[in-house]
Write an enzyme that holds these catalytic residues in place. Sequence first.
Site, PDB file in Angstrom:
ATOM      1  N   GLU A  45       0.996  -1.280   0.067  1.00 53.56           N
ATOM      2  CA  GLU A  45       0.144   0.240  -0.413  1.00 53.56           C
ATOM      3  C   GLU A  45       1.166   0.911  -0.209  1.00 53.56           C
ATOM      4  OE1 GLU A  45      -0.777  -2.419   1.520  1.00 53.56           O
ATOM      5  OE2 GLU A  45      -3.000  -3.083   1.200  1.00 53.56           O
ATOM      6  N   HIS A 104     -10.447  -4.520  10.585  1.00 55.13           N
ATOM      7  CA  HIS A 104     -11.116  -4.313   8.498  1.00 55.13           C
ATOM      8  C   HIS A 104     -12.545  -3.408   8.996  1.00 55.13           C
ATOM      9  CE1 HIS A 104      -9.722  -7.988   7.980  1.00 55.13           C
ATOM     10  NE2 HIS A 104      -9.441  -7.631   6.040  1.00 55.13           N
TER      11      HIS A 104
END
Lengths: 415, 470
Positions: A150, A219
């Site tokens: 990322e 998450h």
Amino acid sequence: MALSQGIMAASVVDCCSRSWSALALGQNVGPIRWISLIVTKTRKVLTIQASTAEEPASFGPSSQKLWTPKLVTNAVATKQDAPATTGAKGGHELLLFEALREGLEEEMERDPTVVVMGEDVGHYGGSYKVTKGFAEKFGDWRALDTPIAENSFTGMAVGAAMTGLRPIIEGMNMGFLLLAYNQISNNCGMLHYTSGGQFTIPCVIRGPGGVGRQLGAEHSQRLESYFQSVPGLQMVACSTPYNAKGLMKAAIRSNNPVILFEHVLLYNLKETIPDEEYICCLEEAEMVRPGKDVTILTYSRMRHYVLQAAKTLVSKGYDPEIIDIRSLKPFDMYTIGNSVKKTHKVLIVEECMRTGGIGASLRAAIMENFFDYLDAPIGCLSSQDVPTPYSGPLEELTVVQPHQIISAVEKMLSE
Amino acid sequence: MASSVAARKLLRIARKPWSPSAALSVKRSGSKYFVEAEDPDLCRTGLGGSLFFRLFSSLGASHDSLLHCNYEENAEQRAAFSGATIAYTEDLQFVSKLLPSRIPCFRVLSELGKELGKDVPQLGRTMAQKMYEQMVTLQVLDNVFYNAQRQGRFAFYATCTGEEALNIACAAALNDTDTVFPQYREPGVLLWRGYGLQEFADHCIGNYQGHGKGRQMSIHYGSSKLHYFTISSVLGTQIPHAVGAGYSLKMENEKRCSVTFFGEGAASEGDFHGGVNFAACLEVPVLFICRNNGWAISTPASQQYRGDGIAGRGQAYGVRSIRVDGNDALAVFSAVKAARQLAVDNNEPVLLELMTYRVGHHSTSDDSTKYRDVAEIRHWTEKRDGVARFRNWLESKGWWNKTMEEQFRWYVRAEVIACLAAAEAKNKPPLADLFSDVYDSVPQNLAEQETQVREAVRKCPEVYPTDVPL
């Protein structure tokens, strides 16, 4: 554009920026960049285009000049009290993720420098299908599948943005973008400033965040809390298909780095949106339900919980004014302020954690600017300072529920 | 199925839009079809495994034949995994930690500046002289500015002492429009491209004429005009930026290259690994130039990695690499030029490791004699200096002499000192520059904050500096 129309436009959108309203009134505000401003209240589009003689040093390849003004000359701004209506004539029905896709697709068609990059956004079509069909339509290069790093692909997007592209970075889940925090804060947010304005970073960072259904702690993060302090970033949160498409388009067209927060549980929300092209103002809050008893400020998924609570509140005789703040950085203090001046009571409903969340900053901002208009301390309903558990009932306990909103409003209004 | 129909079908299935370079041919042997690939490792696109499954299921072959398929006739039994096509072995053996020998270091000049080998670049007098003069300018600039910082005239400085030859040679080998993403020890590239001494001084002093408008630290230069991207202090973050620029340049199809510089310490950062891997997968024209100068502040290179330096990592990522003597300006020039050609012609990344030595301290906040031997520093300064080596070569060609040296140094020193004095006399950036360029236009909240600051200054003007215009 006639001066009378200019004045009407100025009064509606004065909140957005001093320079914008001054422009609408025909004043010279000195060097300003490309601005496009859209009146959203009646879903009709009024565009004012502004520019300077010189463009930013490294803004795109030479084929730029892509802003086409679209002027609807009979556009009428509604009164400030009126809600943004959702019952439009015509239009087409779709789900929120499809609205995001539509907005993204339109921008990619319109501007060849717009590219999407992220994990599985290419042939797989994205984990939430926001980029479905893009690899076939725009090619593998413009819908780029990246390896899993990322920080590196966000850095890549920063580099591409500085050399003339307009990248959209998709985080598979907002929480993973914590790995990209360095690139987002030190480079995305700061390079325009530290380079003395020589390099712009017109990128969009987007992805699903918020608490889902038993997705576990990593998450279920609310990254708007963490990013809100970074200078140079703009943050918006979408909550309906209408504003999802509008904010997506506006974010792509903006020259600032914008983070667009989507919510993982709202992707299948259905709504009818207009057929004609429109964009939403990035800095503007949305008046969801005008009222006079209390101002409820919310965003993203909580908007729908607030609306659910409002049904019960209205049946009990209360008249809450509900505003979806949409713009998380900077706050639309104009819309919020007008509401506070009317109702004198504020309740913030958010999904962020209590410490350091959007609610905490919003409370401070309202208190600082509108203290004299408040009849009561600003209420704030937020999640607890705990990681979100996997277990269903425990997870539900960490998210503000409609009955809590109802109780809070009743308590506030009974004092 | 007729063999030609089968062959065409196989080829159609095999062809994927993103690997047009995958050259496949189909051969038939009895009832078996063999797909021969130009590059047996097609499986990096996931092609191999799925290809075979589809090929054989469409021809009605059994599952067994899938496992025993061959890319080439008579090849050893290979296994098609989606990660790679690999040969089997029945020996339990680990791959050794290092190759039998380290990657050798390319050089063109001896330590004394004598030409060796056959790949000496033909520079010409003007170019060679310009290169040398710029190396000297860089040395003088560093010397004057370092001392100025010590005198308190500006806040921070870091020299590139010992790496001037590397700086200028790299710059000279690149095209002026190649996008450069530096770390902070490569001001030579800016100097080469035309950034003036006055501009260096303005930036370091942080006056209103500095390109950074006083916002970025000294030595963190940036110039969009010269395609030199503003330096960010955090190590290694520029590496993925360069890959993104390479991605953008590939779309433009303009035969420009993206270049990034970093030290051997910064090559330990995650961004290095992500960036190099990306560049290899995306096939973009990027040069990764590592200045292995032996020290990362106080950490020696021996503690920075255990593999064969940085060049040794290239092959693991599928990237061509080379190790070069960074103090040999001609070798660096040749290597960078060749690497650039490779990158631009083939749209692929190249990794270069330039071996050099950081003669100076890490920065003005560091005293390197605390962690390294003074004798070591002296050895590199006196015996292995890249500028001296290049000068010896120039003198051997008759293009330079002692008089020219003295005169040039005297002239440049006077210039630099004058520029520094002029920079100090100028005003600092105006107060409004504190709030501009955070966004494309100043938003309401920042405008309010500016008003508050102005109010504070108005109330107590004696507390605020006089060289900041309001």
